[in-house]
Design an enzyme around this catalytic site. Structure first.
Site, PDB file in Angstrom:
ATOM      1  CG  ASN A 161      33.980  41.645  44.976  1.00 32.72           C
ATOM      2  OD1 ASN A 161      33.063  40.715  45.805  1.00 32.72           O
ATOM      3  ND2 ASN A 161      33.271  42.975  45.011  1.00 32.72           N
ATOM      4  CG  MET A 162      39.379  39.000  42.475  1.00 23.90           C
ATOM      5  SD  MET A 162      41.340  37.774  42.826  1.00 23.90           S
ATOM      6  CE  MET A 162      41.010  37.061  41.641  1.00 23.90           C
ATOM      7  CE  LYS A 163      39.497  48.574  46.189  1.00 27.76           C
ATOM      8  NZ  LYS A 163      38.255  50.030  46.100  1.00 27.76           N
ATOM      9  N   GLY A 164      38.591  42.792  49.219  1.00 31.79           N
ATOM     10  CA  GLY A 164      38.517  42.356  50.082  1.00 31.79           C
ATOM     11  C   GLY A 164      38.678  43.714  50.758  1.00 31.79           C
TER      12      GLY A 164
END
Ligand code: B12
Lengths: 243, 519
Positions: A126-129
């Site tokens: 995911n984007m957030k990592g």
């Protein structure tokens, strides 16, 4: 080859001190304590001290034990692998893909089998990592497809073929009754049966996974607890570019 | 007492929003029923057992109605007609129907009056079942008093109900007040309730009526040995919320996990199905005096505990409002929340105190269900044991109701017997040494804790008014909870939803709603 003999360390080299805790299915008492000592001795310990015992239930006693391990081990004979890849950050990885691969890198990931845990694969994708490190979806040079959890091996493969994945990420959290081994194996066997194992880099991951286990199961690499997305991205691009 | 000064206007506002949200959902619920609800009605009428291939009779009977296109009138009336025909008890009648020996769902040779009278007999039987379990539990509690809150809640999950018994008794011996038997992996997706005693489950033990009975008997024995009441918990979630509530009532369970949205969000069960099912399952709980436990803690396993704090409170309010519609009292609502703030956060413990105190301030009469740290548990068991100690301290200080034991090996495996004992030692020590801490301390006016609670409350006001505007079903389809999007017509179990026809009858609902006595 020279020897490097080692033993557990308490407060002095080679004292062999080990801390153990276990439960025996017997009623608490002097006889139970004796049994705990004898059992620990049978595991190749000496100077066994049962420092604590408590009753958990009728006929169940829990012990805390200190003891000295008898055998020594030659550390020189021990081999283990870690995923080999250069330490690179988000920017270095993107620029490497852009300049050397000359196209977007395609990655498909999923938690397969009946396992419903997604947080691990999400942390990587995911984007957030994870832990302040961006996930693969954030990389402009990576096309990332996260299929979520409880995905069948067939579905993961179909998607990977459809988008021409460079790498497939497989996550497993539940290890009860070795279900992770079964699921990982099922996926590799599916690729082998279709004769397409070499089409993809296969990356395994999860809290109980290490590189040795993954290699043994036929994967290219395995990542365990605390993995950050950049480690995974760096491994894939280095492997693709053979560097 | 640890008391938060909160903006009273905001509190009135959020309760009003939640009530409106629940009432719109209820308008939909009242005109629908599901296959699972009809099966629950049959169970409460006394239908039980499986056919030769292991399919539960309640499923077979409801399938017959569905095939004949007669489901829209419900199972109750048709079953009453078959009872008149068979002149036998409910269970035998169901067997005869299954064997094709008597008719079901056909026009009956008996008069409408006769059938309605028989339906009344069945309803009285069902309501008496619910009233009797309530009474039996209260009688036992006179002999073996309920312990002081927070009640210590322990999970057993061996996959073998006979082994679970041993583990449960060990936990009670170490101080557990509440025993939950965790279900086998993915039972929530089964559209039937398995039958009989379980000897091999996966990651847990199936919820079956027989397993409920075996565990209840074991705990009754523990109760006598240890001289205090021990509550039994299971899961009324997934595709069989109402049926499990019925079986749980029959076997004297004390609590059920039961959430109005959990199945939708975390198990991808269709939202219409879940909303309709939760209503009837909660009516059963209300009458049988089963405390529900809601699942807000789950939000924080995928979302961040600070960023997502207001979604927990908002969901508690919605669960409460829907619970009230289904006749549950404050004392029967174990609204959930969790101690899941990242331990690296500076003053994280103070924020936890703010969240826990906010929950207590909003729901002072409800036995709040407080979940331990799980996501940030370390495989370093010694460190994790300390995390649990902080959780225990927060719980006793803010006077939570149902305290789930944090286990030092959470990040490794499902607990060993010794892990539970260590967890309970930790709790026993802290609950005793800090027993009245909450009565003695006050939060600083305008300090960090009070400010944080006020901030969450403010976010709840905005969040709930947003949901009120779009409607709960639409809000869920937009991903407002736990960042998970679920479509109104997607997910499992939609095929079991139907609109009540003009002749629909479910007199159990009416009896519970009107608080009718049937003795
Ligand atoms: C959150 C959680 C859940 C959530 C999951 C929500 C979700 N959407 O994921 C819910 C509540 C649904 C859940 C359910 C269950 N859970 Co659970 N759960 C956990 C919990 C608390 C945290 C896991 C987590 O999110 N960790 C955080 C992430 C970031 O860490 P991670 O997964 O290790 O991932 C990192 C690395 O491993 C790696 N990684 C992971 N995957 C991959 C993949 C690749 C390709 C790569 C490169 C790297 C990688 O990178 C990540 C970042 O560093 C753990 C306990 C714990 N503290 O570990 C139990 C735990 C994992 N659960 C467990 C169990 C048993 C279950 C249930 C079976 C219980 C039941 N009987 O119902 C069910 C599962 C149902 C099913 N069908 O799978 C056990 C597993 C025991 C075992 N070893 O087999 C644990 C350990 C708890 C326990 N002590 O019993 N669970």
């Amino acid at each position: 080859m020279s020897e490097q003999m080692i033993k557990p360390y308490g407060d002095t080299f080679d004292d062999g001190q080990v801390q153990l805790s276990f439960t025996l299915p017997v009623e608490i008492g002097a006889r139970a304590t004796k049994a705990a000592i004898k059992y620990t001795e049978s595991l190749n310990f000496k100077d066994v001290a049962v420092v604590h015992s408590s009753k958990l239930a009728d006929n169940f006693t829990c012990f805390v034990v200190y003891a000295k391990g008898i055998p020594s081990l030659n550390y020189k004979n021990i081999e283990a692998t870690e995923v080999e890849s250069t330490q690179m950050d988000y920017y270095e990885i993107n620029s490497l893909i852009k300049t050397k691969l000359n196209r977007q890198m395609v990655v498909v990931g999923a938690t397969i089998g009946s396992d419903a845990h997604t947080v691990g694969i999400d942390a990587i994708m995911n984007m957030k990592g994870y832990n302040g490190d961006y996930g693969l979806e954030r990389y402009p040079e990576i096309q990332a497809f996260n299929l979520g959890s409880q995905v069948t091996a067939e579905k993961l493969l179909a998607k990977s073929l459809e988008v021409k994945a460079d790498a497939i990420l497989v996550s497993q959290t539940v290890t009860q009754k070795d279900s992770h081994i079964r699921n990982f194996t099922e996926f590799v066997e599916l690729l082998e049966a279709e004769n397409i194992r070499d089409k993809f880099l296969l990356v395994a991951g999860g809290p109980r996974i290490n590189n040795d286990l993954a290699i043994e199961l036929g994967y290219n690499a395995g990542f365990g607890a605390g993995t950050t997305p950049n480690q995974v991205a760096a491994f894939i691009i280095c492997k693709l570019l053979n560097i | 007492m640890t008391h938060l000064t909160l903006d009273q206007k905001s509190i009135i506002k959020i309760r009003k929003s939640a009530k409106n949200i629940a009432s719109v959902v209820d308008d939909f619920v009242q005109i629908h029923s599901t296959t699972s609800i009809e099966r629950a009605v049959l169970r409460l009428y006394g239908v039980d057992g499986v056919d030769l291939s292991g399919v539960p009779l309640p499923n077979k009977l409801v399938d017959i109605l569905q095939t004949k296109g007669k489901l829209e009138s419900g199972a109750s009336y048709h079953f009453a007609a078959s009872m008149l025909e068979s002149k036998r008890d409910a269970k035998t009648t169901a067997e005869l129907i299954d064997q094709g020996k008597i008719s079901f769902g056909e026009s009956s040779s008996f008069s409408v009056e006769q059938i309605l009278k028989q339906e009344q007999v069945l309803t009285n039987f069902a309501i008496n079942t619910l009233d009797n379990t309530r009474k039996r539990k209260l009688d036992k509690q006179k002999q073996f008093p309920l312990p002081e809150a927070p009640w210590k809640y322990l999970i057993v999950a061996t996959g073998n109900i006979y082994e679970d018994r041993v583990q449960a008794d060990a936990a009670v011996r170490s101080g557990a007040d509440v025993i939950a038997v965790i279900r086998s992996t993915a039972q929530s997706l089964l559209d039937y309730v398995p039958y009989g005693a379980t000897k091999e489950g996966f990651g847990g033990t199936f919820a079956t009526q027989e397993n409920f009975k075996i565990m209840r008997q074991a705990l009754d024995k523990s109760m006598q040995t240890h001289g205090r009441y021990v509550s039994l918990v299971n899961y009324s979630s997934g595709l069989c919320m109402a049926e499990i509530a019925a079986s749980a009532a029959i076997e004297d369970l004390d609590m059920l996990l039961n959430d109005s949205m959990y199945g939708i969000l975390f198990r991808d069960i269709n939202m219409q199905r879940t909303f309709i099912d939760q209503y009837f399952s909660r009516l059963i709980c209300a009458r049988a005096n089963i405390i529900i436990n809601t699942g807000e803690d789950n939000y924080l396993t995928t979302a961040d505990a600070i960023e997502g704090a207001h979604t927990v409170t908002a969901s508690q309010l919605i669960n409460e409002a829907m619970g009230k519609v289904a006749m549950l009292t404050d004392e029967q609502m174990g609204l959930g929340h969790a101690f899941e703030i990242d331990p690296q956060v500076e003053n994280g413990f103070l924020l936890e105190l703010a969240h826990a105190s906010l929950a207590k301030a909003l729901f002072p009469n409800s036995p709040l269900k407080y979940m331990p740290p799980t996501k940030h548990k370390s495989t370093d068991v010694f460190y994790s044991h300390v995390l649990d100690a902080m959780f225990n301290l927060a719980s006793i200080t803010t006077k939570q109701g149902i305290h789930l034991a944090g286990i030092l090996t959470e990040a490794i495996h499902t607990p060993f017997m010794q892990d539970r004992a260590k967890a309970l030692n930790n709790i026993n020590y802290i609950f005793n040494t800090a027993k009245n801490l909450g009565d003695e301390i006050e939060f600083k006016k305008g300090g960090l804790i009070e400010q944080r609670a006020g901030q969450v409350l403010k976010e709840v006001v905005a969040f709930l008014s947003d949901i009120e505007n779009v409607g709960l079903m639409k809000a869920i389809s937009q991903g407002k909870f736990a960042n998970i999007k679920r479509e109104i017509k997607a997910g499992k179990g939609l095929d079991g939803v139907f609109k009540k026809g003009p002749n629909y009858s479910n007199p159990i609902i009416e009896a519970i709603k009107n608080n009718r006595s049937c003795s």
